[in-house]
Design a protein around this motif. Sequence first.
Motif, PDB file in Angstrom:
ATOM      1  N   ARG A 151      38.924  49.527  39.632  1.00  0.00           N
ATOM      2  CA  ARG A 151      39.258  48.384  39.682  1.00  0.00           C
ATOM      3  C   ARG A 151      37.902  48.403  39.876  1.00  0.00           C
ATOM      4  NH1 ARG A 151      42.829  48.445  43.898  1.00  0.00           N
ATOM      5  NH2 ARG A 151      44.060  47.756  42.160  1.00  0.00           N
ATOM      6  N   GLN A 152      36.947  49.234  40.640  1.00  0.00           N
ATOM      7  CA  GLN A 152      35.511  48.825  41.187  1.00  0.00           C
ATOM      8  C   GLN A 152      34.295  48.557  39.515  1.00  0.00           C
ATOM      9  OE1 GLN A 152      34.067  51.019  43.710  1.00  0.00           O
ATOM     10  NE2 GLN A 152      35.630  50.959  45.539  1.00  0.00           N
ATOM     11  N   ARG A 153      34.632  49.864  39.303  1.00  0.00           N
ATOM     12  CA  ARG A 153      34.374  49.647  37.909  1.00  0.00           C
ATOM     13  C   ARG A 153      34.284  48.664  36.548  1.00  0.00           C
ATOM     14  NH1 ARG A 153      34.354  55.813  36.389  1.00  0.00           N
ATOM     15  NH2 ARG A 153      33.041  57.458  38.214  1.00  0.00           N
ATOM     16  N   TYR A 154      35.932  47.918  36.896  1.00  0.00           N
ATOM     17  CA  TYR A 154      36.176  46.945  35.936  1.00  0.00           C
ATOM     18  C   TYR A 154      35.319  45.819  36.913  1.00  0.00           C
ATOM     19  CZ  TYR A 154      39.303  43.232  33.588  1.00  0.00           C
ATOM     20  OH  TYR A 154      39.907  42.498  33.473  1.00  0.00           O
ATOM     21  N   ASP A 155      35.987  45.613  37.771  1.00  0.00           N
ATOM     22  CA  ASP A 155      34.911  44.453  38.544  1.00  0.00           C
ATOM     23  C   ASP A 155      33.481  44.365  38.072  1.00  0.00           C
ATOM     24  OD1 ASP A 155      37.001  43.517  39.333  1.00  0.00           O
ATOM     25  OD2 ASP A 155      36.879  44.227  41.175  1.00  0.00           O
ATOM     26  N   ARG A 156      32.398  45.856  38.088  1.00  0.00           N
ATOM     27  CA  ARG A 156      31.410  45.653  37.744  1.00  0.00           C
ATOM     28  C   ARG A 156      31.283  45.387  36.573  1.00  0.00           C
ATOM     29  NH1 ARG A 156      28.746  51.175  39.148  1.00  0.00           N
ATOM     30  NH2 ARG A 156      29.961  51.941  37.062  1.00  0.00           N
ATOM     31  N   LEU A 157      31.944  45.904  36.010  1.00  0.00           N
ATOM     32  CA  LEU A 157      32.299  45.537  34.090  1.00  0.00           C
ATOM     33  C   LEU A 157      31.747  43.428  33.709  1.00  0.00           C
ATOM     34  CD1 LEU A 157      31.706  46.440  30.871  1.00  0.00           C
ATOM     35  CD2 LEU A 157      34.749  47.064  31.151  1.00  0.00           C
ATOM     36  N   ARG A 158      33.109  42.553  33.823  1.00  0.00           N
ATOM     37  CA  ARG A 158      33.346  42.206  34.217  1.00  0.00           C
ATOM     38  C   ARG A 158      32.003  41.133  34.141  1.00  0.00           C
ATOM     39  NH1 ARG A 158      38.179  40.526  37.722  1.00  0.00           N
ATOM     40  NH2 ARG A 158      37.508  37.916  36.319  1.00  0.00           N
ATOM     41  N   ILE A 159      31.482  41.453  35.594  1.00  0.00           N
ATOM     42  CA  ILE A 159      29.908  40.445  35.281  1.00  0.00           C
ATOM     43  C   ILE A 159      28.657  40.889  34.768  1.00  0.00           C
ATOM     44  CG2 ILE A 159      27.825  40.587  37.883  1.00  0.00           C
ATOM     45  CD1 ILE A 159      30.256  41.100  40.100  1.00  0.00           C
ATOM     46  N   ILE A 160      28.924  41.960  34.231  1.00  0.00           N
ATOM     47  CA  ILE A 160      27.761  42.698  33.101  1.00  0.00           C
ATOM     48  C   ILE A 160      28.036  42.009  31.846  1.00  0.00           C
ATOM     49  CG2 ILE A 160      26.985  44.458  31.907  1.00  0.00           C
ATOM     50  CD1 ILE A 160      27.145  46.430  34.077  1.00  0.00           C
TER      51      ILE A 160
END
Length: 767
Positions: A669-678
Amino acid sequence: MMANQNKKPNADFNLKEITPSIGAKSGITTATDLVEINFFLFVRIVKAKDLPGIRGPNTCEPYVEVKVGGFKMTTICFSRNSNPEWDQVFALEKARIQESSLEIVIKDRILKYDEIVGRVSFSISDIPTRVPTDSSLAPQWYGLEDQKGRKLIGELMVSCWIGTQADEAFPEAWHLDATSINIHNILSTHSQIYLSPRIWCLRINVIQAQDLLFEDRPENSDIFVQATLGSLTFRSKLVNNNKGNPKWNEDMFISVLEPFDQRLFLSVEQGTLKNHKSIGKCVIPVKNADKRLDSSPASAKWHSLERPKIIEVEQNAKVASRLSLRLSLDGGYHIFDEDPHFSSDLNATAKKLWRPSVGVFEMGILNASGLPAMKKGNRTDAYCVAKYGPKWVRTRTIVNSLSPKWNEQYSWDVYDPCTFITIAVFDNGQLQEGHGADGAIDARIGKVRISLSEMITDKLYTYSFPLTVLQPTGLKKMGELQLAFRFCCPSLSNLLKVYELPMLPRLHFANPLSVTQLSGLRKQTIMLLSSRMSKAEPALRREVVSYILDSQESVWSIRRGRVDFERINVVVSGAVALYTQYKKICKWSNPISTLIVYLVLFVVILEPQFVLPAMFFCLILNTILQYPKRPKHLSHVDLQLSHVQTANVDELEEEFDPIPSKFEDNIIRQRYDRLRIIAGRFVSEVGKIATRGEKLGSFLSWQDPTSTLLFMILCLVSGIVTLFLSFRVIVCFWLLYLTRHPIFRSAFPTVLENWVGRMPSKLDSML
């Protein structure tokens, strides 16, 4: 903490020039001029005769032991044979010999404690030396003696000589320094050359079927064709049954290797992709397919389908079901087995379409240093594998050494200079007791790629390449690999002609395959090559082939994203620099520079014929000025560009995380949120460019009728004005307007900018 240890900030990851003692340095050209010459003691055990047996004739179970000091190795053992024929070659590096004699002993396995049947001894100083230009040394018969020198019954045929690694017996020799290796695994330590089989593209063009019969006759059931070749299965698209006469006109592509001894199984299936049943089958030998080298279509043929017995019984059908298709072996394509960006071969499959060779690439695999211990007991059994085109080479395995010395030289024909050769180092995991440990793999140590296009022809290169491996815990140096190589080109004109030819064969442009189709063929090819190479002797294992060919596709990661972003910045930096200079000129930051630009513009307007020559001369001048900054070494892994030192552990773990992910929900979930921002930032910037283009296109689309009408009036006025004004005058006024002094500029946007900003775009229709 582990990441910091593996990154090793003090490790030297640079490419270094070396000065090995090789013949090419002194201008000598031989079969071993790119390697350091090593002398070996060769012993060929041919056969024996009239060996005595304690139980009578042919009761002896003989084998031969070759012994030089503490080094010894035995031949295979024959059962009940007094006249055995071994024809085995043993070798030992002369520099490791400290004894003065060579002892060859025949032993009988039946006798207690393997007592000797007889022996032959030689003084090493009396053994002759031969070079590869000399004929091979003829073996001779020697009478057997006991320990006290007394003559015994029986004779042994042997030949002994001192040679180099260029000797024809070297690849097949059993090395005495590998005494710890079981006799059943010794073959996996030999050097070997492999040739990839030719890879053809089998095109299956499914056209239509006729007179299909159904078990329950559903009116709207879907039909598809399933093709099976070996372990590969492909399915066509779903179509309506069309009253038993469905049509597809669809291509399926399968990689096949020579010889074409496989059979293609075709089945017409009824139902969905998950739940279906066969309503007709046929089998076609692949060798019956038409071979074609151009884009002309193969002839269409009808093939009778064998129906399931239940349909035949229920409907008592007399009409035969048929399937129409075109089956062809397309030899005009190049089927990639490597990463297309680092390909070593660009020729078509059919040898008739190959381009002439432009040169030869020669490489000496010298040695490695600083290799890590890959097994228990601080042990590494290293060997190298190099691939260029269809030719693979494998060096011998140096047993139990962290600084192995191979000194083996190989050569390849070059058909295109814009290609790469790949060299990798592995640890041999098949040397355990018995016939090899179950599940043991050859661990990868590191890999090097060399671009032939960067090399100056006929120049000798001697480098020490760092072996680096990127792991989830960080970058790790696995030692260094020393190589000597050169690209010999006899005709410069033939080399220059290659640059005007397309990189891929003509069929790729006359009848192109999609990126998805090429990617699918490459995956199949890697799987087939891995299977074929693993059956060779000694086997080139699947993990080795997979590592050399880069079978794992690159998955997006934050590290790769940063790398690509910087590459884009470098590419557009020139345009950005020009725009920055333009802004400075418009603002009159440096009046002298602005006046010089005015002068140049006026010269261009008055003498436009000098514009293109001036541009070309400026490019030449810039290229000359870049010469002192040219690369001093061949390109290698750029750690700064690759961001391997700046990537943290979490980013590297994400890069190596398989699909589906092995991590728990919180981390994902943390990596997915980071990917969404980028991804959101990236898409936002790209969206701005798209919006700007759509606004400009709206002038012609009548989405804003008022603006479109005004644009038409403006075009009419502009057309009339430009009809009567000189082009030079128009350009002059336009350039003067763009570079006008700041006192004539306004802080507010121009009329054109305001007008474009008011135009509609597709952004207005998005949710």
